[in-house]
Every structure is written in C-alpha cells, then in structure tokens.
Design a protein around this motif. Sequence first.
Motif, PDB file in Angstrom:
ATOM      1  N   UNK A 171      47.615   5.725  33.402  1.00 51.62           N
ATOM      2  CA  UNK A 171      48.426   4.893  32.511  1.00 51.62           C
ATOM      3  C   UNK A 171      47.761   4.730  31.149  1.00 51.62           C
ATOM      4  N   UNK A 172      46.436   4.623  31.125  1.00 53.06           N
ATOM      5  CA  UNK A 172      45.740   4.501  29.853  1.00 53.06           C
ATOM      6  C   UNK A 172      45.827   5.786  29.034  1.00 53.06           C
ATOM      7  N   UNK A 173      45.853   6.939  29.692  1.00 53.09           N
ATOM      8  CA  UNK A 173      45.936   8.216  28.985  1.00 53.09           C
ATOM      9  C   UNK A 173      47.273   8.376  28.271  1.00 53.09           C
ATOM     10  N   UNK A 174      48.342   7.916  28.887  1.00 54.31           N
ATOM     11  CA  UNK A 174      49.667   8.102  28.298  1.00 54.31           C
ATOM     12  C   UNK A 174      50.148   6.874  27.535  1.00 54.31           C
ATOM     13  N   UNK A 175      49.336   5.825  27.475  1.00 51.69           N
ATOM     14  CA  UNK A 175      49.746   4.588  26.802  1.00 51.69           C
ATOM     15  C   UNK A 175      49.725   4.773  25.287  1.00 51.69           C
ATOM     16  N   UNK A 176      50.577   4.044  24.645  1.00 53.68           N
ATOM     17  CA  UNK A 176      50.604   4.040  23.184  1.00 53.68           C
ATOM     18  C   UNK A 176      49.390   3.284  22.662  1.00 53.68           C
ATOM     19  N   UNK A 177      48.935   3.676  21.491  1.00 47.76           N
ATOM     20  CA  UNK A 177      47.812   2.999  20.863  1.00 47.76           C
ATOM     21  C   UNK A 177      48.307   1.654  20.343  1.00 47.76           C
ATOM     22  N   UNK A 178      47.527   0.625  20.617  1.00 45.91           N
ATOM     23  CA  UNK A 178      47.890  -0.712  20.154  1.00 45.91           C
ATOM     24  C   UNK A 178      47.554  -0.864  18.680  1.00 45.91           C
ATOM     25  N   UNK A 179      48.413  -1.540  17.949  1.00 45.61           N
ATOM     26  CA  UNK A 179      48.167  -1.794  16.534  1.00 45.61           C
ATOM     27  C   UNK A 179      47.179  -2.937  16.327  1.00 45.61           C
ATOM     28  N   UNK A 180      47.096  -3.808  17.306  1.00 48.43           N
ATOM     29  CA  UNK A 180      46.168  -4.925  17.198  1.00 48.43           C
ATOM     30  C   UNK A 180      45.489  -5.159  18.541  1.00 48.43           C
TER      31      UNK A 180
END
Length: 125
Positions: free
Chosen positions: A61-70
Amino acid sequence: MKRKKLTDIYLDDKISKEAYDDKYSEIGNKLDKCEEEKHLFSDCALSQKNIADKMKLIRQKLKVADVLDEFDRVVFESIVEKVVVGDMEEDGIADPYKLTFVLKGMDERSIPDARDRYMNLHKAV
C-alpha cells in the motif's frame, strides 16, 4: 514407542506394577508437555506469519500510495515506533545526519543517504 516397550517389559514381568505406573505417567507427562510446546510453537509461527502478511500488505500500500503534500502526524505515529538520529561510523566518527526509523512490528530500517539529502537540500537554499 516408549510406551509400547514399557508395556512389553511389564508384560514380561521384568518390572513391578508400581514401577510400570510411575514410568507410564512420566512418559505421559513428557508427551503432554511436548504437545503443549508444539501448540505454543504453532501459535507463534501462525502469529509471525500473520504479522509478516500484514507488513507485506502495508509495504504494498505504501508503494502505490500517493505522495502526501503535508505531514500527517497520525499516519506517522501509527507506523513509526521511534526515530534514532545520528550514528557512529566504523572509524569512530559521529554521523549526526543518519536517520534510523524503527517501524512498529519490524526490524530497524535506515535511510543510508539521509546526510546527502540534507546537504543537497541546504545547498539549494
């Protein structure tokens, strides 16, 4: 196997009934203890497999997760047990830029190039 041999010895009148009963109960106790250990090890193995499966799912899930803006403190605290800042190199020199993230339920994982990232970030500013 031992019970069978013990019974054969008793039937051949080589030991008394009391000695037979003592040995039979001793063998039974050893078997019960082994059975308990077997269940304990089985439960531990199953628990470790479940933890490994959950960690594998989290990694996916971490590999395909979107990068957080904050920064999300709740997410960070739910996966990271502690962060160790700094380390000693093999030659005894302190490296204050090394970050080691100890994740909950996992071994230590570190970011080996944290110093370079830090230096590059400050050079750009």
